[in-house]
Design a protein around this motif. Sequence first.
Motif, short mmCIF file in Angstrom:
data_model
loop_
_atom_site.label_atom_id
_atom_site.label_comp_id
_atom_site.label_asym_id
_atom_site.label_seq_id
_atom_site.Cartn_x
_atom_site.Cartn_y
_atom_site.Cartn_z
N LEU A 51 0.83 14.23 -8.94
CA LEU A 51 1.33 15.53 -8.57
C LEU A 51 2.13 15.82 -10.05
CD1 LEU A 51 2.60 15.29 -5.07
CD2 LEU A 51 0.76 16.51 -5.97
N THR A 52 2.70 14.82 -10.77
CA THR A 52 3.37 15.19 -12.04
C THR A 52 2.44 15.76 -13.26
OG1 THR A 52 4.95 13.48 -11.83
CG2 THR A 52 4.63 14.42 -14.01
N ASN A 110 0.86 -1.09 0.03
CA ASN A 110 -0.02 -0.13 0.07
C ASN A 110 0.77 1.25 0.02
OD1 ASN A 110 -2.33 -1.41 -0.02
ND2 ASN A 110 -2.69 -1.35 2.34
N VAL A 111 1.84 1.40 0.86
CA VAL A 111 2.97 2.42 0.88
C VAL A 111 3.40 2.70 -0.51
CG1 VAL A 111 4.96 3.37 1.73
CG2 VAL A 111 3.44 2.13 3.20
N GLU A 112 3.69 1.64 -1.26
CA GLU A 112 4.55 1.71 -2.50
C GLU A 112 3.39 2.16 -3.47
OE1 GLU A 112 7.77 1.59 -3.06
OE2 GLU A 112 8.01 1.29 -1.07
N MET A 113 2.44 1.87 -3.71
CA MET A 113 1.21 2.25 -4.56
C MET A 113 0.97 3.65 -4.25
SD MET A 113 0.87 -0.45 -6.51
CE MET A 113 -0.81 0.21 -7.29
N LYS A 114 0.75 4.14 -2.89
CA LYS A 114 0.37 5.27 -2.45
C LYS A 114 1.44 6.15 -3.25
CE LYS A 114 -2.66 5.84 -0.29
NZ LYS A 114 -4.07 6.34 -0.65
N LYS A 115 2.81 5.79 -2.85
CA LYS A 115 3.91 6.82 -3.46
C LYS A 115 3.62 6.79 -4.89
CE LYS A 115 7.28 5.88 0.11
NZ LYS A 115 8.56 5.43 0.56
N LEU A 116 3.69 5.76 -5.70
CA LEU A 116 3.42 5.80 -7.15
C LEU A 116 2.34 6.70 -7.63
CD1 LEU A 116 4.42 2.16 -7.88
CD2 LEU A 116 5.68 4.09 -8.49
N ASP A 117 1.06 6.42 -7.15
CA ASP A 117 -0.08 7.16 -7.35
C ASP A 117 0.08 8.57 -7.20
OD1 ASP A 117 -1.26 5.02 -7.96
OD2 ASP A 117 -2.31 4.69 -6.09
N THR A 118 0.73 8.98 -6.03
CA THR A 118 0.90 10.51 -5.72
C THR A 118 1.71 11.13 -6.57
OG1 THR A 118 0.58 9.78 -3.35
CG2 THR A 118 1.71 11.95 -3.88
N ALA A 119 2.99 10.24 -7.11
CA ALA A 119 3.91 10.97 -7.82
C ALA A 119 3.26 11.11 -9.20
CB ALA A 119 5.15 9.79 -7.98
N LEU A 120 2.45 10.10 -9.76
CA LEU A 120 1.84 10.41 -11.14
C LEU A 120 0.78 11.55 -11.10
CD1 LEU A 120 1.06 9.55 -14.06
CD2 LEU A 120 -0.35 7.75 -13.13
#
Length: 451
Positions: free
Chosen positions: A150-151, A138-148
Amino acid sequence: MKKTLITTAIIVVAALAALFAFNQLTVRKDKAENYIKAEKGAFEISISVAGELLAENSMDIMGPSLATQQGPGGGGMRGGGGGMRGGGGIRISEFTIQDMVNEGTMVKKGDYVAQLDRTTYDNTLKDELEELQTLKTNVEMKKLDTALTLTNLRDELKNQRFTVEEAQITLDQSRYEPPATIRQAEINLDKAQRSLEQKIRSYDLRMAQSIRDISNTQRNLREGEETIAQLQEFLSKFTIYAPADGMVTYKKDPLGKKIKIGSSIHPFENVVATLPDLSSMLSKTFVSEIEVNKVKPGQKVNITIDALPGKSFSATVLTVANIGEVLPNSDAKMFEVMLKLDESDPSLRPAMTTSNKIIINTYNDVVYIPTECVNTGSDTIPFVYAKNHTKKIVILGDFNEKQIIVEKGLEPNDEVYLIPPEETENFRLVGEELIPEIRERQRLKRELNSI
């Protein structure tokens, strides 16, 4: 034939003579046993009761426990669902003893004592590990979703800034245009600027939300890791080791049953066994409500141990309970009395059965006889039958389980009947001068009892 008859007759006569002699000896013996001499010397009043040894001080061998954690509500340990929850939300239930050394085993500090059943908590650990893996994902997915996300928002901001810049250029170039064209350019610039400001605020809000979401997910991950670490440490304590040198003794539950292999231990009372201090021993006993008023702290006690024949120990009454209790298989109220041994002995062990003689009082140089020698008539005046065919009135004193003090009326070595003889009407009454004193004592006793 005649010789045989003579021989038979001789044998019969001899047998009859032997039987007559035996009967005479028996009669003489019975008569001798009917008398006893009044003795003079030390006289002891005591109470004899059974007890059980236990150590005055002992160290508990504890089972595992979870460290409490203070949550936002200051909770820590909390009950629920028939068990108890520790830090991290781990449910704590009763522990079952899977293996344990024999009672009486001498151990050194760090020696193995017992093993508790890990099955329930092994399953809990497995579930927590699976949950931890889910949290990591969940942490990794949350980071990826957030990065996408915000980009994409940053690209929109960049494009909007270009739109504002273009609107500004258009306005600058329209200064020589008609007023309507200039006004339109101003409107377009204002729209572009407001749209940029909205996108900036949206980006800031999304950034703050993403930081909060990631922080919460990471916090859950840390809590999961802490729970697993705590649970792994908790499980490591399921193998119980001695906290000090000593002899392992089994603890008793509230019903008096020993906690041993197969027994369950409640989380609030997670004592697996004890290490008694054998240098200071007590005997726990119970005295009936009839006799408890005679027992006082400080009285001396003689103790013998059933398992150690030939040995005796001195002790002192330590405490006497103020409130009685009804013991199993008994209807009478019994009061707990603790006796402290005045000495130590390496052969003494907890749970040994003791025979305790509590010394209530001791008299010196008094005359005493067995209690069965004393008789009373309808007038309640005590007397004894003496061997010289006299009926002696006596003034009695204190008594114990078998004997009674005679204050007046008998002299040392006077012989008295143990049981009333035949033809007592022929016995001469002596000691009538003692009757007034006996009556006065009886009156005073009645007055004291009525208070």
